[in-house]
Design an enzyme around this catalytic site. Structure first.
Site, PDB file in Angstrom:
ATOM      1  N   ASP A   1      32.891  -8.291  -6.576  1.00  0.00           N
ATOM      2  CA  ASP A   1      33.368  -7.346  -5.561  1.00  0.00           C
ATOM      3  C   ASP A   1      33.542  -8.071  -4.230  1.00  0.00           C
ATOM      4  O   ASP A   1      32.739  -8.953  -3.889  1.00  0.00           O
ATOM      5  CB  ASP A   1      32.341  -6.238  -5.327  1.00  0.00           C
ATOM      6  CG  ASP A   1      32.469  -5.069  -6.298  1.00  0.00           C
ATOM      7  OD1 ASP A   1      33.257  -5.154  -7.255  1.00  0.00           O
ATOM      8  OD2 ASP A   1      31.749  -4.069  -6.087  1.00  0.00           O
TER       9      ASP A   1
ATOM     10  N   TYR B   1      24.196  -0.571  -1.772  1.00  0.00           N
ATOM     11  CA  TYR B   1      25.161  -0.228  -2.830  1.00  0.00           C
ATOM     12  C   TYR B   1      24.524  -0.396  -4.216  1.00  0.00           C
ATOM     13  O   TYR B   1      24.608   0.489  -5.069  1.00  0.00           O
ATOM     14  CB  TYR B   1      26.363  -1.145  -2.647  1.00  0.00           C
ATOM     15  CG  TYR B   1      27.559  -0.884  -3.501  1.00  0.00           C
ATOM     16  CD1 TYR B   1      28.336   0.246  -3.316  1.00  0.00           C
ATOM     17  CD2 TYR B   1      27.961  -1.801  -4.472  1.00  0.00           C
ATOM     18  CE1 TYR B   1      29.478   0.471  -4.086  1.00  0.00           C
ATOM     19  CE2 TYR B   1      29.087  -1.591  -5.235  1.00  0.00           C
ATOM     20  CZ  TYR B   1      29.844  -0.454  -5.039  1.00  0.00           C
ATOM     21  OH  TYR B   1      30.962  -0.241  -5.796  1.00  0.00           O
TER      22      TYR B   1
ATOM     23  N   ASP C   1      39.701  -0.683  -7.441  1.00  0.00           N
ATOM     24  CA  ASP C   1      38.691  -1.024  -8.452  1.00  0.00           C
ATOM     25  C   ASP C   1      39.152  -0.539  -9.815  1.00  0.00           C
ATOM     26  O   ASP C   1      39.073   0.643 -10.100  1.00  0.00           O
ATOM     27  CB  ASP C   1      37.362  -0.379  -8.054  1.00  0.00           C
ATOM     28  CG  ASP C   1      36.222  -0.744  -9.006  1.00  0.00           C
ATOM     29  OD1 ASP C   1      36.470  -1.371 -10.048  1.00  0.00           O
ATOM     30  OD2 ASP C   1      35.082  -0.381  -8.703  1.00  0.00           O
TER      31      ASP C   1
END
Lengths: 124, 124
Positions: free
Chosen positions: B99, B14, B38
């Site tokens: 995250d 990612y 998000d």
């Protein structure tokens, strides 16, 4: 809606509770029906009595929390990276953890999840 | 169950996808029916097409991800602290973000939540 200041203050109260070894202070940031999943993927602790008992046990290891970087504060949520330092099985240990908190309207924590696994544990 | 190595590799893929500016590479770590929140508290992006479009838009800002500390890897979950650096409205900006990823059996991400708010944004 809880304010960013309320949510950040709850995180700092939580850290301070460990520094003082005060389980009731840690439990005090939670709503009565709050749910703890620590570490994530394990059995839930539900409600104030279970949460208080969890912090009594946690603090019996002498655990202290050391924030790493700024607290992330979003709408009704906070997340923070930290290192937990504790004494376990005759050894000093450190565990790198990320916690997430969800808050209710009154600024109490309704849900806490702790992210860490064996790879995040460091024997000293 | 996904292995810790699979989950940590997904996080690094990612980060690398942003470094390369490759939205398809970022979308590739997700399951077909994955859900992105998000930042947390905002509208969900559901499914591969919406997720790919989200990363096309994100990467149009030149955003790069810079990990802060170790990736936390638990049973079928990962969490990581990072700084997002990007160009927005004529300015260089940095955003401190945490995250969380949830994984399916095959090691694909089924749920992503990003924790940050206005207090985590730094104009440069």
């Amino acid at each position: 809606m809880p304010t960013p200041e309320q949510m950040e203050a709850a995180v700092h109260t939580y850290v301070e509770a460990f520094a003082k070894g005060d389980p009731a202070m840690a439990a005090g940031i939670f709503a009565d029906d709050a749910v703890i999943e620590d570490p994530i993927g394990t059995e839930l602790k539900v409600g104030k009595a279970a949460i208080l008992e969890f912090y009594v046990q946690s603090m019996a290891t002498g655990a202290t929390l050391h924030l790493q970087g700024p607290v992330r504060v979003a709408t009704a949520h906070a997340a923070f990276a930290m290192q937990v330092r504790l004494h376990w099985d005759g050894k000093d240990m450190a565990i790198d953890v990320i916690d997430t908190f969800a808050f209710d309207e009154a600024g109490k924590v309704t849900e806490m999840k702790a992210y860490f696994g064996p790879g995040n544990m460091i024997a000293k």
